[in-house]
Scaffold this motif. Sequence first.
Motif, PDB file in Angstrom:
ATOM      1  N   ALA A 110       0.827  -1.204   0.000  1.00 43.33           N
ATOM      2  CA  ALA A 110       0.000   0.000   0.000  1.00 43.33           C
ATOM      3  C   ALA A 110       0.865   1.259   0.000  1.00 43.33           C
ATOM      4  O   ALA A 110       0.564   2.243  -0.697  1.00 43.33           O
ATOM      5  CB  ALA A 110      -0.932   0.002   1.213  1.00 43.33           C
ATOM      6  N   LEU A 111       1.952   1.242   0.760  1.00 45.24           N
ATOM      7  CA  LEU A 111       2.851   2.396   0.812  1.00 45.24           C
ATOM      8  C   LEU A 111       3.463   2.662  -0.560  1.00 45.24           C
ATOM      9  O   LEU A 111       3.504   3.814  -1.024  1.00 45.24           O
ATOM     10  CB  LEU A 111       3.959   2.138   1.836  1.00 45.24           C
ATOM     11  N   LYS A 112       3.930   1.635  -1.235  1.00 46.87           N
ATOM     12  CA  LYS A 112       4.534   1.806  -2.558  1.00 46.87           C
ATOM     13  C   LYS A 112       3.509   2.324  -3.565  1.00 46.87           C
ATOM     14  O   LYS A 112       3.839   3.128  -4.444  1.00 46.87           O
ATOM     15  CB  LYS A 112       5.135   0.485  -3.034  1.00 46.87           C
ATOM     16  N   ALA A 113       2.271   1.862  -3.429  1.00 48.49           N
ATOM     17  CA  ALA A 113       1.218   2.342  -4.321  1.00 48.49           C
ATOM     18  C   ALA A 113       0.951   3.828  -4.099  1.00 48.49           C
ATOM     19  O   ALA A 113       0.740   4.584  -5.053  1.00 48.49           O
ATOM     20  CB  ALA A 113      -0.062   1.531  -4.107  1.00 48.49           C
ATOM     21  N   GLN A 179       2.291   1.881  14.213  1.00 45.96           N
ATOM     22  CA  GLN A 179       2.981   3.124  13.886  1.00 45.96           C
ATOM     23  C   GLN A 179       3.292   3.202  12.391  1.00 45.96           C
ATOM     24  O   GLN A 179       3.275   4.277  11.794  1.00 45.96           O
ATOM     25  CB  GLN A 179       4.264   3.258  14.709  1.00 45.96           C
ATOM     26  N   TYR A 180       3.576   2.077  11.804  1.00 51.53           N
ATOM     27  CA  TYR A 180       3.779   2.009  10.354  1.00 51.53           C
ATOM     28  C   TYR A 180       2.488   2.411   9.639  1.00 51.53           C
ATOM     29  O   TYR A 180       2.508   3.105   8.621  1.00 51.53           O
ATOM     30  CB  TYR A 180       4.194   0.596   9.982  1.00 51.53           C
ATOM     31  N   ASP A 181       1.375   1.967  10.193  1.00 49.09           N
ATOM     32  CA  ASP A 181       0.065   2.370   9.681  1.00 49.09           C
ATOM     33  C   ASP A 181      -0.100   3.885   9.747  1.00 49.09           C
ATOM     34  O   ASP A 181      -0.634   4.503   8.819  1.00 49.09           O
ATOM     35  CB  ASP A 181      -1.046   1.712  10.501  1.00 49.09           C
ATOM     36  N   ASN A 182       0.322   4.487  10.861  1.00 44.48           N
ATOM     37  CA  ASN A 182       0.216   5.943  11.008  1.00 44.48           C
ATOM     38  C   ASN A 182       0.960   6.671   9.906  1.00 44.48           C
ATOM     39  O   ASN A 182       0.491   7.677   9.373  1.00 44.48           O
ATOM     40  CB  ASN A 182       0.758   6.372  12.375  1.00 44.48           C
ATOM     41  N   LEU A 183       2.138   6.150   9.560  1.00 43.20           N
ATOM     42  CA  LEU A 183       2.918   6.757   8.480  1.00 43.20           C
ATOM     43  C   LEU A 183       2.165   6.681   7.157  1.00 43.20           C
ATOM     44  O   LEU A 183       2.086   7.670   6.420  1.00 43.20           O
ATOM     45  CB  LEU A 183       4.267   6.044   8.360  1.00 43.20           C
ATOM     46  N   ILE A 184       1.597   5.524   6.862  1.00 46.94           N
ATOM     47  CA  ILE A 184       0.875   5.351   5.600  1.00 46.94           C
ATOM     48  C   ILE A 184      -0.360   6.243   5.565  1.00 46.94           C
ATOM     49  O   ILE A 184      -0.685   6.839   4.527  1.00 46.94           O
ATOM     50  CB  ILE A 184       0.492   3.867   5.421  1.00 46.94           C
ATOM     51  N   ILE A 185      -1.051   6.369   6.696  1.00 53.10           N
ATOM     52  CA  ILE A 185      -2.223   7.245   6.764  1.00 53.10           C
ATOM     53  C   ILE A 185      -1.829   8.687   6.509  1.00 53.10           C
ATOM     54  O   ILE A 185      -2.503   9.423   5.770  1.00 53.10           O
ATOM     55  CB  ILE A 185      -2.923   7.102   8.128  1.00 53.10           C
ATOM     56  N   GLU A 186      -0.725   9.123   7.104  1.00 58.35           N
ATOM     57  CA  GLU A 186      -0.238  10.478   6.886  1.00 58.35           C
ATOM     58  C   GLU A 186       0.051  10.730   5.413  1.00 58.35           C
ATOM     59  O   GLU A 186      -0.315  11.773   4.856  1.00 58.35           O
ATOM     60  CB  GLU A 186       1.023  10.715   7.716  1.00 58.35           C
ATOM     61  N   ILE A 187       0.711   9.783   4.763  1.00 56.68           N
ATOM     62  CA  ILE A 187       1.044   9.938   3.348  1.00 56.68           C
ATOM     63  C   ILE A 187      -0.220   9.965   2.499  1.00 56.68           C
ATOM     64  O   ILE A 187      -0.323  10.723   1.523  1.00 56.68           O
ATOM     65  CB  ILE A 187       1.978   8.801   2.891  1.00 56.68           C
ATOM     66  N   SER A 188      -1.204   9.154   2.860  1.00 54.47           N
ATOM     67  CA  SER A 188      -2.437   9.099   2.072  1.00 54.47           C
ATOM     68  C   SER A 188      -3.236  10.399   2.147  1.00 54.47           C
ATOM     69  O   SER A 188      -4.091  10.657   1.297  1.00 54.47           O
ATOM     70  CB  SER A 188      -3.306   7.929   2.543  1.00 54.47           C
ATOM     71  N   GLN A 222       2.220   8.350  22.557  1.00 56.11           N
ATOM     72  CA  GLN A 222       2.017   9.748  22.944  1.00 56.11           C
ATOM     73  C   GLN A 222       2.868  10.675  22.105  1.00 56.11           C
ATOM     74  O   GLN A 222       2.415  11.746  21.667  1.00 56.11           O
ATOM     75  CB  GLN A 222       2.349   9.921  24.425  1.00 56.11           C
ATOM     76  N   GLN A 223       4.104  10.272  21.829  1.00 51.04           N
ATOM     77  CA  GLN A 223       4.984  11.122  21.041  1.00 51.04           C
ATOM     78  C   GLN A 223       4.439  11.282  19.610  1.00 51.04           C
ATOM     79  O   GLN A 223       4.407  12.388  19.067  1.00 51.04           O
ATOM     80  CB  GLN A 223       6.390  10.523  20.980  1.00 51.04           C
ATOM     81  N   LEU A 224       4.045  10.165  18.999  1.00 51.25           N
ATOM     82  CA  LEU A 224       3.528  10.243  17.634  1.00 51.25           C
ATOM     83  C   LEU A 224       2.236  11.065  17.551  1.00 51.25           C
ATOM     84  O   LEU A 224       2.065  11.879  16.643  1.00 51.25           O
ATOM     85  CB  LEU A 224       3.278   8.841  17.094  1.00 51.25           C
ATOM     86  N   GLN A 225       1.351  10.848  18.481  1.00 50.93           N
ATOM     87  CA  GLN A 225       0.090  11.597  18.469  1.00 50.93           C
ATOM     88  C   GLN A 225       0.355  13.083  18.616  1.00 50.93           C
ATOM     89  O   GLN A 225      -0.292  13.913  17.971  1.00 50.93           O
ATOM     90  CB  GLN A 225      -0.818  11.088  19.602  1.00 50.93           C
ATOM     91  N   GLN A 226       1.297  13.447  19.479  1.00 50.18           N
ATOM     92  CA  GLN A 226       1.633  14.849  19.678  1.00 50.18           C
ATOM     93  C   GLN A 226       2.192  15.457  18.392  1.00 50.18           C
ATOM     94  O   GLN A 226       1.802  16.564  18.007  1.00 50.18           O
ATOM     95  CB  GLN A 226       2.636  14.995  20.810  1.00 50.18           C
ATOM     96  N   GLU A 227       3.094  14.738  17.720  1.00 46.01           N
ATOM     97  CA  GLU A 227       3.714  15.276  16.527  1.00 46.01           C
ATOM     98  C   GLU A 227       2.708  15.412  15.390  1.00 46.01           C
ATOM     99  O   GLU A 227       2.759  16.354  14.604  1.00 46.01           O
ATOM    100  CB  GLU A 227       4.878  14.371  16.089  1.00 46.01           C
ATOM    101  N   MET A 228       1.792  14.461  15.289  1.00 41.98           N
ATOM    102  CA  MET A 228       0.810  14.499  14.188  1.00 41.98           C
ATOM    103  C   MET A 228      -0.208  15.608  14.377  1.00 41.98           C
ATOM    104  O   MET A 228      -0.850  16.072  13.445  1.00 41.98           O
ATOM    105  CB  MET A 228       0.104  13.152  14.078  1.00 41.98           C
ATOM    106  N   GLN A 229      -0.400  16.057  15.622  1.00 43.48           N
ATOM    107  CA  GLN A 229      -1.365  17.118  15.892  1.00 43.48           C
ATOM    108  C   GLN A 229      -0.770  18.502  15.688  1.00 43.48           C
ATOM    109  O   GLN A 229      -1.484  19.495  15.645  1.00 43.48           O
ATOM    110  CB  GLN A 229      -1.880  16.973  17.310  1.00 43.48           C
TER     111      GLN A 229
END
Length: 230
Positions: A110-113, A179-188, A222-229
Amino acid sequence: MRSNFWALLGFNAGFAVLEVVLFSRGLLNLAANPIAAVIAAAISVGVFIGVNYWLLNRKDQPISVQSTRFRDAQDYREALQSWRSSKNPFNNELNEATHQLDLFYQKQTALKALLGDQAKEPGNPFLSLSEDVQDCLFSNMKKIITRMTILDLEDQSRFPMHYEFLHKVLTQNKQLLNQYDNLIIEISQIGDSADMENLHLDNITAALHELRDGASASEVTQQLQQEMQE
């Protein structure tokens, strides 16, 4: 298993050549000695059925990290599944580990796509991060396989210790995949390649590395959620 396939292929190919030699070149003359020929044919059929049945139903020896060079996910899948047996109390954990490998490759596809042509560019930071995740998963799969190697099925008093270890590794894998999912969601959610520079890639990478190196799930989340916000 691959070894069973090649064993079947080798036996049947050799058996076919031998039969051709015996029956087509006059080594077994049906007209001159029909009884011997019939007995030989019956033995051939019995050997053919018996050996094929044994090869199809035999189980390979469990695969250890010392006896195999792991090249890809399929090697890890086969190693994990080779330890499954009716006597192993950790079959569910082995299946979960296999599922996690499959899940990672679904996410990676999915990431490559999502990256499109950028996925073909050397040194793409998102793919580099994806490779880090893969390396971490492979490392954890080795830990599971090694634990199977030292597992004594007769010593049930140690099962709780093994159970705790396996679930710790599987939980880390699950958190890593989340967390890998979070990265893909951000890119999408980004519109063009220029916007990719605005992603907190360094922070996401650091969080994933912390998780890989054993940071607690709550700290990383907590760190990832903070950075994404931000």
